[in-house]
Design a protein around this motif. Structure first.
Motif, PDB file in Angstrom:
ATOM      1  N   SER A   1     -69.591 -84.903 -14.730  1.00 31.69           N
ATOM      2  CA  SER A   1     -68.864 -86.171 -14.686  1.00 31.69           C
ATOM      3  C   SER A   1     -68.986 -86.906 -16.022  1.00 31.69           C
ATOM      4  N   VAL A   2     -70.184 -86.888 -16.607  1.00 30.93           N
ATOM      5  CA  VAL A   2     -70.394 -87.495 -17.927  1.00 30.93           C
ATOM      6  C   VAL A   2     -69.552 -86.759 -18.972  1.00 30.93           C
ATOM      7  N   MET A   3     -69.505 -85.435 -18.890  1.00 31.21           N
ATOM      8  CA  MET A   3     -68.702 -84.648 -19.837  1.00 31.21           C
ATOM      9  C   MET A   3     -67.223 -85.019 -19.743  1.00 31.21           C
ATOM     10  N   ALA A   4     -66.730 -85.180 -18.540  1.00 27.64           N
ATOM     11  CA  ALA A   4     -65.320 -85.566 -18.350  1.00 27.64           C
ATOM     12  C   ALA A   4     -65.057 -86.945 -18.956  1.00 27.64           C
ATOM     13  N   ALA A   5     -65.993 -87.865 -18.788  1.00 27.81           N
ATOM     14  CA  ALA A   5     -65.838 -89.206 -19.373  1.00 27.81           C
ATOM     15  C   ALA A   5     -65.827 -89.127 -20.891  1.00 27.81           C
ATOM     16  N   ALA A   6     -66.690 -88.286 -21.463  1.00 21.78           N
ATOM     17  CA  ALA A   6     -66.744 -88.143 -22.918  1.00 21.78           C
ATOM     18  C   ALA A   6     -65.439 -87.562 -23.457  1.00 21.78           C
TER      19      ALA A   6
ATOM     20  N   MET B   1     -57.709 -85.067 -29.947  1.00 20.67           N
ATOM     21  CA  MET B   1     -56.987 -84.412 -28.867  1.00 20.67           C
ATOM     22  C   MET B   1     -57.406 -82.964 -28.601  1.00 20.67           C
ATOM     23  N   SER B   2     -58.170 -82.363 -29.521  1.00 21.02           N
ATOM     24  CA  SER B   2     -58.425 -80.930 -29.335  1.00 21.02           C
ATOM     25  C   SER B   2     -59.887 -80.528 -29.173  1.00 21.02           C
ATOM     26  N   GLN B   3     -60.828 -81.393 -29.527  1.00 24.40           N
ATOM     27  CA  GLN B   3     -62.237 -81.030 -29.342  1.00 24.40           C
ATOM     28  C   GLN B   3     -62.545 -80.987 -27.856  1.00 24.40           C
ATOM     29  N   TRP B   4     -63.402 -80.075 -27.463  1.00 24.73           N
ATOM     30  CA  TRP B   4     -63.779 -79.894 -26.073  1.00 24.73           C
ATOM     31  C   TRP B   4     -62.542 -79.642 -25.217  1.00 24.73           C
ATOM     32  N   GLY B   5     -61.889 -78.523 -25.494  1.00 25.52           N
ATOM     33  CA  GLY B   5     -60.705 -78.140 -24.733  1.00 25.52           C
ATOM     34  C   GLY B   5     -61.027 -77.839 -23.276  1.00 25.52           C
TER      35      GLY B   5
ATOM     36  N   ASP C   1     -63.101 -72.250 -35.173  1.00 31.14           N
ATOM     37  CA  ASP C   1     -62.786 -73.668 -35.335  1.00 31.14           C
ATOM     38  C   ASP C   1     -63.715 -74.311 -36.364  1.00 31.14           C
ATOM     39  N   GLU C   2     -63.138 -75.155 -37.205  1.00 29.82           N
ATOM     40  CA  GLU C   2     -63.869 -75.865 -38.250  1.00 29.82           C
ATOM     41  C   GLU C   2     -64.649 -77.042 -37.672  1.00 29.82           C
ATOM     42  N   ARG C   3     -65.832 -77.296 -38.243  1.00 31.92           N
ATOM     43  CA  ARG C   3     -66.604 -78.486 -37.908  1.00 31.92           C
ATOM     44  C   ARG C   3     -67.219 -79.058 -39.182  1.00 31.92           C
ATOM     45  N   LEU C   4     -67.332 -80.378 -39.220  1.00 32.53           N
ATOM     46  CA  LEU C   4     -68.026 -81.073 -40.296  1.00 32.53           C
ATOM     47  C   LEU C   4     -69.508 -81.048 -39.991  1.00 32.53           C
ATOM     48  N   ALA C   5     -70.325 -80.652 -40.962  1.00 34.43           N
ATOM     49  CA  ALA C   5     -71.751 -80.471 -40.737  1.00 34.43           C
ATOM     50  C   ALA C   5     -72.575 -81.537 -41.458  1.00 34.43           C
ATOM     51  N   TYR C   6     -73.602 -82.008 -40.783  1.00 32.32           N
ATOM     52  CA  TYR C   6     -74.474 -83.065 -41.280  1.00 32.32           C
ATOM     53  C   TYR C   6     -75.926 -82.671 -41.085  1.00 32.32           C
ATOM     54  N   GLN C   7     -76.785 -83.269 -41.904  1.00 33.09           N
ATOM     55  CA  GLN C   7     -78.216 -83.035 -41.770  1.00 33.09           C
ATOM     56  C   GLN C   7     -78.952 -84.321 -42.142  1.00 33.09           C
TER      57      GLN C   7
END
Length: 152
Positions: free
Chosen positions: A6-11, A21-25, A143-149
């Motif tokens: 349910s939390v995932m759906a809200a996110a 619009m496309s992350q977590w398809g 899929d591309e992602r921006l990476a942080y540290q």
């Protein structure tokens, strides 16, 4: 599991409403992904008065998709690290990201995180919490992602 999903759906709704619009398809993250986090002792819920209000994964290195980084470099690529994935909460719950980071940095001083280019909310949160942009990684799907540290 139902409370976490349910939390995932809200996110996902938060993402869509902010233009991501496309992350977590469809179907991601699945119950199997959450169970895998838990089997690695890395799946965590955030509760408020007994109600699950958030979820995140906090997993030890190595993260296979972080083996190569493009258009940049990690701040430290020699020491072990933890990665934070699948941060989710309800929109009316505030301070979740800060609480997650407090927990993570109590357990490791070397944290990596990645996010979708369209996830401006997450980009804001990671930079606000002292993470440095390091470059681009690619998921197993390509899929591309921006990476942080962040090192502390």
């Amino acid at each position: 599991m139902a409370a976490i999903m349910s939390v995932m759906a809200a996110a996902k709704q938060i993402m869509r409403q902010s233009g991501n619009m496309s992350q977590w398809g469809e179907g991601y993250p699945s119950e199997a992904v959450i169970r895998a986090d838990m089997e690695k002792a890395g799946g965590y819920v955030i509760e408020d008065e007994g109600r699950v209000t958030g979820y995140f994964a906090f997993l030890p290195s190595p993260e296979p998709t972080y083996a190569r980084i493009y258009e940049g470099e990690w701040l430290d690529d020699d020491q072990p690290y933890h990665v934070v994935h699948r941060i989710a909460s309800y929109p009316e719950v505030h301070g979740v990201f800060s609480s997650i980071m407090d927990f993570c940095f109590r357990h490791d001083s070397n944290i990596r995180i990645d996010t979708h280019r369209a996830n401006t909310i997450m980009q804001h949160n990671v930079t606000k919490h002292g993470f440095s942009y390091c470059g681009i990684i690619y998921l197993a799907s390509g899929d591309e992602r921006l990476a942080y540290q962040r090192l502390s």
